[in-house]
Design a protein around this motif. Structure first.
Motif, short mmCIF file in Angstrom:
data_model
loop_
_atom_site.label_atom_id
_atom_site.label_comp_id
_atom_site.label_asym_id
_atom_site.label_seq_id
_atom_site.Cartn_x
_atom_site.Cartn_y
_atom_site.Cartn_z
N ARG A 10 -16.40 -7.04 -2.13
CA ARG A 10 -15.70 -7.92 -3.06
C ARG A 10 -14.26 -8.14 -2.59
NH1 ARG A 10 -18.15 -8.04 -8.15
NH2 ARG A 10 -20.39 -8.05 -7.80
N ARG A 11 -13.68 -7.06 -2.03
CA ARG A 11 -12.31 -7.15 -1.52
C ARG A 11 -12.21 -6.31 -0.27
NH1 ARG A 11 -10.12 -5.73 -7.36
NH2 ARG A 11 -10.64 -7.69 -8.33
N SER A 23 -10.12 9.94 3.81
CA SER A 23 -10.25 10.12 2.36
C SER A 23 -9.87 8.86 1.60
CB SER A 23 -9.32 11.23 1.85
OG SER A 23 -9.57 12.44 2.49
N ILE A 24 -10.58 8.64 0.50
CA ILE A 24 -10.20 7.61 -0.46
C ILE A 24 -10.29 8.27 -1.83
CG2 ILE A 24 -10.94 5.48 -1.59
CD1 ILE A 24 -11.72 4.39 1.08
N SER A 25 -9.26 8.09 -2.66
CA SER A 25 -9.27 8.72 -3.98
C SER A 25 -8.71 7.75 -5.01
CB SER A 25 -8.44 10.00 -3.94
OG SER A 25 -8.38 10.60 -5.23
N VAL A 26 -9.48 7.55 -6.09
CA VAL A 26 -9.06 6.64 -7.16
C VAL A 26 -8.15 7.41 -8.12
CG1 VAL A 26 -9.84 5.21 -9.07
CG2 VAL A 26 -11.15 5.26 -6.95
N ASP A 29 -5.13 6.44 -13.35
CA ASP A 29 -4.66 5.25 -14.09
C ASP A 29 -5.61 4.06 -13.91
OD1 ASP A 29 -4.19 4.23 -11.54
OD2 ASP A 29 -1.99 4.30 -11.68
N TYR A 30 -6.59 4.21 -13.01
CA TYR A 30 -7.59 3.17 -12.72
C TYR A 30 -6.98 1.85 -12.27
CZ TYR A 30 -11.15 6.32 -14.48
OH TYR A 30 -11.97 7.40 -14.64
N GLU A 31 -5.72 1.90 -11.84
CA GLU A 31 -5.09 0.70 -11.31
C GLU A 31 -4.81 0.84 -9.82
OE1 GLU A 31 -1.55 -0.32 -13.38
OE2 GLU A 31 -2.55 -0.53 -15.32
N THR A 32 -4.70 2.08 -9.37
CA THR A 32 -4.33 2.33 -7.97
C THR A 32 -5.29 3.32 -7.33
OG1 THR A 32 -2.80 4.04 -8.71
CG2 THR A 32 -1.88 1.85 -8.34
N TYR A 33 -5.27 3.36 -6.01
CA TYR A 33 -6.02 4.38 -5.28
C TYR A 33 -5.27 4.67 -3.99
CZ TYR A 33 -7.85 0.93 -1.94
OH TYR A 33 -7.97 -0.02 -0.95
N MET A 34 -5.62 5.78 -3.35
CA MET A 34 -4.96 6.07 -2.08
C MET A 34 -6.00 6.21 -0.97
SD MET A 34 -3.65 9.98 -2.35
CE MET A 34 -4.71 11.33 -2.83
N PHE A 46 -5.47 -2.08 -6.92
CA PHE A 46 -6.80 -2.71 -6.76
C PHE A 46 -6.72 -4.23 -6.67
CE2 PHE A 46 -8.58 1.29 -8.62
CZ PHE A 46 -9.42 1.58 -7.55
N GLU A 47 -5.68 -4.81 -7.25
CA GLU A 47 -5.60 -6.28 -7.29
C GLU A 47 -4.88 -6.85 -6.06
OE1 GLU A 47 -7.23 -7.80 -9.67
OE2 GLU A 47 -7.71 -5.84 -10.53
N ILE A 48 -4.23 -5.99 -5.28
CA ILE A 48 -3.43 -6.49 -4.14
C ILE A 48 -4.02 -5.96 -2.84
CG2 ILE A 48 -1.12 -6.58 -3.11
CD1 ILE A 48 -0.08 -5.94 -6.02
N THR A 49 -4.60 -6.84 -2.05
CA THR A 49 -5.32 -6.39 -0.85
C THR A 49 -4.46 -6.40 0.41
OG1 THR A 49 -6.12 -8.62 -0.43
CG2 THR A 49 -7.56 -7.17 -1.72
N ASN A 50 -3.35 -7.12 0.37
CA ASN A 50 -2.59 -7.29 1.62
C ASN A 50 -1.30 -6.46 1.66
OD1 ASN A 50 -1.18 -8.64 -0.31
ND2 ASN A 50 -0.91 -10.54 0.85
N GLN A 51 -1.15 -5.52 0.72
CA GLN A 51 0.07 -4.73 0.70
C GLN A 51 -0.21 -3.35 0.14
OE1 GLN A 51 2.99 -6.20 -2.05
NE2 GLN A 51 4.71 -5.31 -0.95
N SER A 52 0.34 -2.35 0.81
CA SER A 52 0.21 -0.98 0.30
C SER A 52 1.53 -0.25 0.47
CB SER A 52 -0.90 -0.22 1.05
OG SER A 52 -0.54 -0.04 2.40
N PHE A 53 1.71 0.82 -0.28
CA PHE A 53 2.91 1.64 -0.15
C PHE A 53 2.58 2.90 0.63
CE2 PHE A 53 3.64 -0.83 -4.01
CZ PHE A 53 4.92 -1.33 -3.76
N ASN A 54 3.39 3.20 1.62
CA ASN A 54 3.19 4.43 2.39
C ASN A 54 3.84 5.59 1.62
OD1 ASN A 54 4.55 5.92 5.31
ND2 ASN A 54 2.45 6.07 4.60
#
Length: 288
Positions: A10-11, A23-26, A29-34, A46-54
């Motif tokens: 889907r994304r 590792s992937i962990s949700v 808050d069900y809004e973010t994952y790492m 989850f809504e932003i596919t082209n940007q992440s915070f290190n």
């Protein structure tokens, strides 16, 4: 035609990792994952596919100075600001995202002092943590290294409160396991729904369960031969040297190509899933 099941993405969250993601962990808050790789942990929305915070970066300026890598990471089940990550040096760091944007400074540091009498050429390799999991209650952390599973209390950083031997009979076989690369296998570990039993995999399609209350443990086997529906799994025993009983298997005849690295436990029922090479087994508690 036969019904075909197909997975379609889907994304796609791309271009944030240079190394393999381990590792992937949700987040709760069900809004973010790492997502974590060998040297970095990134936080995504989850809504932003082209940007992440290190949020963690352990990459040294000079790669020749690299001494450890990140092996696993997970969010706390209830506190959305807290997460842990483990390293190849056998340490666990607990971080709080409220402290700073880049979590290079840990809040807690869990490490067991090494027993000098057990020191060997393989000590560093077998102490590398392959999996880290918060208990459902959020009070404990479970870690898996090559030979053991350890349970840590979040309030005690200097040593684990429980240590379970998964396959101690392999201690004398580390040399051959190093030569065939099995010593680098990454076994996962899981809690049952009430945090009273823990499960992890081993070789020869064996998997182990440890009851934290009764201190009893069992070795079971996931194989085609004994996987008839409704068949009851018989406990297996490995014998080391000496006389072998009829129902025991010798440590020398274990098949190291058959290994259970991935397991899962249903959140509320006594149902487990065990991945043995290319077969998925689902077992449930005996129904009367």
């Amino acid at each position: 035609m036969d019904l075909m099941v197909e997975a379609t993405p889907r994304r796609v969250f791309a271009n944030a990792h240079t190394y393999h993601i381990n590792s992937i962990s949700v987040n709760s808050d069900y809004e973010t994952y790492m997502s974590a790789d060998d040297l970095r942990i990134n936080l995504w929305n989850f809504e932003i596919t082209n940007q992440s915070f290190n949020i963690v970066d352990i990459k040294p300026a000079n790669m020749e100075e690299l001494t450890e890598v990140i092996t696993a990471a997970e969010f706390h089940p209830d506190h959305c600001n807290t997460f842990v990550y483990s390293s190849s040096k056998g340490t666990i760091r607990l971080c709080d995202m409220r402290a700073s944007a880049l979590c290079d400074r840990h809040t807690k540091f869990f490490e067991e002092p090494e027993d000098p009498s057990n020191r060997s050429f393989f000590s560093e390799i077998i102490s590398s943590i392959s999996d880290v999991k918060f208990s459902h209650s959020g009070r404990y952390i479970m870690t898996r290294d090559y030979l053991t599973v350890k349970v840590w209390d979040l309030n005690m950083e200097n040593r684990p409160i429980e240590t379970y031997q998964v396959h101690d009979y392999l201690r004398s076989k580390l040399c051959s396991l190093y030569e065939n690369d099995c010593i680098f296998d990454k076994f996962e570990c899981v809690w049952n729904g009430s945090d009273s039993v823990i499960m992890t995999g081993s070789y020869n399609n064996f998997f182990r369960m440890f009851d934290r209350n009764t201190k009893r443990d069992v070795t079971l086997e996931a194989s085609r031969e004994n996987s008839k529906p409704r068949a009851i799994l018989k406990p297996r025993k490995v014998c080391v040297g000496g006389k072998r009983r009829k129902d025991e298997i010798s440590v020398d005849s274990l098949d190291f190509s058959k290994k259970i690295l991935h397991t899962a436990w249903h959140p509320s029922e006594n149902i487990i899933a065990v991945a043995a090479t290319n077969n998925l087994y689902i077992f449930q508690d005996k129904v009367n």
